[in-house]
Design a protein around this motif. Sequence first.
Motif, PDB file in Angstrom:
ATOM      1  N   ASN A  70       9.155   1.410   9.766  1.00 29.77           N
ATOM      2  CA  ASN A  70       8.782   1.722  11.141  1.00 29.77           C
ATOM      3  C   ASN A  70       8.021   0.539  11.725  1.00 29.77           C
ATOM      4  O   ASN A  70       6.984   0.140  11.200  1.00 29.77           O
ATOM      5  N   GLU A  71       8.521  -0.024  12.812  1.00 24.95           N
ATOM      6  CA  GLU A  71       7.939  -1.232  13.391  1.00 24.95           C
ATOM      7  C   GLU A  71       6.509  -0.988  13.874  1.00 24.95           C
ATOM      8  O   GLU A  71       5.627  -1.841  13.700  1.00 24.95           O
ATOM      9  N   ASP A  72       6.259   0.167  14.484  1.00 25.66           N
ATOM     10  CA  ASP A  72       4.914   0.458  14.992  1.00 25.66           C
ATOM     11  C   ASP A  72       3.908   0.515  13.842  1.00 25.66           C
ATOM     12  O   ASP A  72       2.782   0.020  13.959  1.00 25.66           O
ATOM     13  N   ILE A  73       4.316   1.120  12.726  1.00 30.03           N
ATOM     14  CA  ILE A  73       3.411   1.231  11.581  1.00 30.03           C
ATOM     15  C   ILE A  73       3.227  -0.126  10.915  1.00 30.03           C
ATOM     16  O   ILE A  73       2.137  -0.466  10.449  1.00 30.03           O
ATOM     17  N   ARG A  74       4.292  -0.912  10.867  1.00 28.49           N
ATOM     18  CA  ARG A  74       4.180  -2.259  10.308  1.00 28.49           C
ATOM     19  C   ARG A  74       3.174  -3.083  11.110  1.00 28.49           C
ATOM     20  O   ARG A  74       2.333  -3.793  10.534  1.00 28.49           O
ATOM     21  N   LEU A  75       3.217  -2.977  12.433  1.00 27.51           N
ATOM     22  CA  LEU A  75       2.282  -3.708  13.283  1.00 27.51           C
ATOM     23  C   LEU A  75       0.863  -3.164  13.128  1.00 27.51           C
ATOM     24  O   LEU A  75      -0.105  -3.923  13.150  1.00 27.51           O
ATOM     25  N   PHE A  76       0.759  -1.851  12.975  1.00 26.79           N
ATOM     26  CA  PHE A  76      -0.551  -1.242  12.739  1.00 26.79           C
ATOM     27  C   PHE A  76      -1.148  -1.791  11.442  1.00 26.79           C
ATOM     28  O   PHE A  76      -2.314  -2.182  11.400  1.00 26.79           O
ATOM     29  N   TYR A  77      -0.345  -1.805  10.386  1.00 18.87           N
ATOM     30  CA  TYR A  77      -0.805  -2.317   9.096  1.00 18.87           C
ATOM     31  C   TYR A  77      -1.221  -3.778   9.221  1.00 18.87           C
ATOM     32  O   TYR A  77      -2.277  -4.183   8.726  1.00 18.87           O
ATOM     33  N   GLN A  78      -0.392  -4.557   9.877  1.00 15.07           N
ATOM     34  CA  GLN A  78      -0.662  -5.978  10.014  1.00 15.07           C
ATOM     35  C   GLN A  78      -1.964  -6.230  10.782  1.00 15.07           C
ATOM     36  O   GLN A  78      -2.801  -7.037  10.354  1.00 15.07           O
ATOM     37  N   ASN A  79      -2.142  -5.512  11.892  1.00 13.37           N
ATOM     38  CA  ASN A  79      -3.298  -5.767  12.753  1.00 13.37           C
ATOM     39  C   ASN A  79      -4.576  -5.113  12.244  1.00 13.37           C
ATOM     40  O   ASN A  79      -5.629  -5.757  12.158  1.00 13.37           O
ATOM     41  N   GLU A  80      -4.494  -3.822  11.915  1.00 15.99           N
ATOM     42  CA  GLU A  80      -5.690  -3.062  11.581  1.00 15.99           C
ATOM     43  C   GLU A  80      -6.124  -3.220  10.118  1.00 15.99           C
ATOM     44  O   GLU A  80      -7.318  -3.187   9.820  1.00 15.99           O
ATOM     45  N   ILE A  81      -5.157  -3.367   9.221  1.00 12.61           N
ATOM     46  CA  ILE A  81      -5.480  -3.414   7.790  1.00 12.61           C
ATOM     47  C   ILE A  81      -5.582  -4.847   7.273  1.00 12.61           C
ATOM     48  O   ILE A  81      -6.318  -5.111   6.312  1.00 12.61           O
ATOM     49  N   LEU A  82      -4.862  -5.788   7.904  1.00 15.77           N
ATOM     50  CA  LEU A  82      -4.890  -7.169   7.425  1.00 15.77           C
ATOM     51  C   LEU A  82      -5.641  -8.115   8.363  1.00 15.77           C
ATOM     52  O   LEU A  82      -6.644  -8.703   7.977  1.00 15.77           O
TER      53      LEU A  82
ATOM     54  N   GLU B  59     -12.343  12.010   2.961  1.00 14.05           N
ATOM     55  CA  GLU B  59     -11.605  13.082   3.626  1.00 14.05           C
ATOM     56  C   GLU B  59     -10.138  12.963   3.219  1.00 14.05           C
ATOM     57  O   GLU B  59      -9.502  11.924   3.434  1.00 14.05           O
ATOM     58  N   GLU B  60      -9.610  14.010   2.637  1.00 13.20           N
ATOM     59  CA  GLU B  60      -8.261  13.985   2.075  1.00 13.20           C
ATOM     60  C   GLU B  60      -7.222  13.560   3.100  1.00 13.20           C
ATOM     61  O   GLU B  60      -6.283  12.829   2.785  1.00 13.20           O
ATOM     62  N   ARG B  61      -7.392  14.006   4.322  1.00 13.90           N
ATOM     63  CA  ARG B  61      -6.450  13.661   5.386  1.00 13.90           C
ATOM     64  C   ARG B  61      -6.351  12.152   5.560  1.00 13.90           C
ATOM     65  O   ARG B  61      -5.256  11.588   5.666  1.00 13.90           O
ATOM     66  N   ASN B  62      -7.484  11.476   5.578  1.00 18.73           N
ATOM     67  CA  ASN B  62      -7.495  10.027   5.802  1.00 18.73           C
ATOM     68  C   ASN B  62      -6.884   9.269   4.631  1.00 18.73           C
ATOM     69  O   ASN B  62      -6.200   8.255   4.817  1.00 18.73           O
ATOM     70  N   LEU B  63      -7.116   9.754   3.427  1.00 18.88           N
ATOM     71  CA  LEU B  63      -6.540   9.106   2.251  1.00 18.88           C
ATOM     72  C   LEU B  63      -5.015   9.229   2.258  1.00 18.88           C
ATOM     73  O   LEU B  63      -4.301   8.288   1.884  1.00 18.88           O
ATOM     74  N   LYS B  64      -4.519  10.359   2.699  1.00 20.92           N
ATOM     75  CA  LYS B  64      -3.069  10.548   2.789  1.00 20.92           C
ATOM     76  C   LYS B  64      -2.457   9.603   3.830  1.00 20.92           C
ATOM     77  O   LYS B  64      -1.334   9.115   3.648  1.00 20.92           O
ATOM     78  N   ILE B  65      -3.200   9.342   4.886  1.00 23.22           N
ATOM     79  CA  ILE B  65      -2.686   8.421   5.905  1.00 23.22           C
ATOM     80  C   ILE B  65      -2.578   7.012   5.336  1.00 23.22           C
ATOM     81  O   ILE B  65      -1.611   6.288   5.608  1.00 23.22           O
ATOM     82  N   TRP B  66      -3.566   6.595   4.521  1.00 19.65           N
ATOM     83  CA  TRP B  66      -3.465   5.294   3.861  1.00 19.65           C
ATOM     84  C   TRP B  66      -2.186   5.212   3.035  1.00 19.65           C
ATOM     85  O   TRP B  66      -1.457   4.216   3.080  1.00 19.65           O
ATOM     86  N   LYS B  67      -1.915   6.265   2.274  1.00 15.86           N
ATOM     87  CA  LYS B  67      -0.701   6.275   1.455  1.00 15.86           C
ATOM     88  C   LYS B  67       0.538   6.187   2.327  1.00 15.86           C
ATOM     89  O   LYS B  67       1.487   5.462   2.027  1.00 15.86           O
ATOM     90  N   LEU B  68       0.529   6.932   3.417  1.00 17.95           N
ATOM     91  CA  LEU B  68       1.678   6.941   4.323  1.00 17.95           C
ATOM     92  C   LEU B  68       1.915   5.565   4.933  1.00 17.95           C
ATOM     93  O   LEU B  68       3.060   5.134   5.090  1.00 17.95           O
ATOM     94  N   ILE B  69       0.840   4.867   5.259  1.00 18.89           N
ATOM     95  CA  ILE B  69       0.971   3.514   5.809  1.00 18.89           C
ATOM     96  C   ILE B  69       1.705   2.612   4.826  1.00 18.89           C
ATOM     97  O   ILE B  69       2.637   1.887   5.195  1.00 18.89           O
ATOM     98  N   PHE B  70       1.289   2.653   3.566  1.00 20.20           N
ATOM     99  CA  PHE B  70       1.914   1.796   2.561  1.00 20.20           C
ATOM    100  C   PHE B  70       3.385   2.147   2.349  1.00 20.20           C
ATOM    101  O   PHE B  70       4.213   1.274   2.088  1.00 20.20           O
ATOM    102  N   ILE B  71       3.712   3.423   2.456  1.00 22.71           N
ATOM    103  CA  ILE B  71       5.100   3.854   2.280  1.00 22.71           C
ATOM    104  C   ILE B  71       5.955   3.476   3.480  1.00 22.71           C
ATOM    105  O   ILE B  71       7.057   2.940   3.347  1.00 22.71           O
ATOM    106  N   GLN B  72       5.427   3.736   4.670  1.00 22.66           N
ATOM    107  CA  GLN B  72       6.256   3.722   5.864  1.00 22.66           C
ATOM    108  C   GLN B  72       6.287   2.403   6.615  1.00 22.66           C
ATOM    109  O   GLN B  72       7.130   2.210   7.490  1.00 22.66           O
ATOM    110  N   MET B  73       5.415   1.464   6.270  1.00 21.83           N
ATOM    111  CA  MET B  73       5.358   0.231   7.052  1.00 21.83           C
ATOM    112  C   MET B  73       6.633  -0.600   6.942  1.00 21.83           C
ATOM    113  O   MET B  73       6.897  -1.458   7.786  1.00 21.83           O
ATOM    114  N   HIS B  74       7.441  -0.338   5.921  1.00 18.86           N
ATOM    115  CA  HIS B  74       8.692  -1.080   5.754  1.00 18.86           C
ATOM    116  C   HIS B  74       9.825  -0.518   6.605  1.00 18.86           C
ATOM    117  O   HIS B  74      10.873  -1.154   6.739  1.00 18.86           O
TER     118      HIS B  74
END
Length: 208
Positions: free
Chosen positions: A119-131, A102-117
């Motif tokens: 935004n603290e909430d996104i950094r924590l999301f990446y750390q917890n959910e992706i790692l 689903e294109e929407r979900n793939l774009k969110i993955w890209k956004l996570i990689f861009i924005q985790m540096h």
Amino acid sequence: MNTKEKIFDVSLDLFSKKGYDSISLREIAEEVGINKSTIYSHYSSKEAILMDIFQYFTDIFEYDELLNNKDLQLTADNEMLLENPEIFYHNGSEAIKKMLSEERNLKIWKLIFIQMHYNEDIRLFYQNEILVKPLIFWNNFFTILKEKGVIRNDVNPKLLAKEYYSFPIYLLLEICAKYDDIPQSSLDNFFNEAEEHAKFLLDCVKVK
């Protein structure tokens, strides 16, 4: 698609291509074809849009039927896991592939990689959910296989989990860095390479 959904999708598209900080509410409104003031009928701020995007993504991991299928549960009596861990991995891979198709979900993955540096909430999301959570899952995966004698007793499940999981993350980073709009062929190659790597690694530690 209603106005709020259009705002959501347009914002996600712009954020994933140009970065959250580079996009204004005015640009979003122009792309949607509405006045800027109309956005406030649906979202209180640009950050509220961003948080809605990540809440949507969080809900997928928590509630998606394929990702939470009972056949993918890590239990010592899961016959598929013990008899054919390669199929267990494949079924999990197919569930992730369907989610990312689903294109929407793939774009969110890209956004996570861009924005985790930024935004603290996104950094924590990446750390917890992706790692963290996936590594716990794969550590348990190899621990069960080790305890049941499927893989060698001298392997370290924690290190094996990192090796198992790090390669797909590398591949995903690679295609996200390469493309604004990721072609389906690259996504297919990503899953094929990841599964080939998983089979190779598992074969190296299996009891012969």
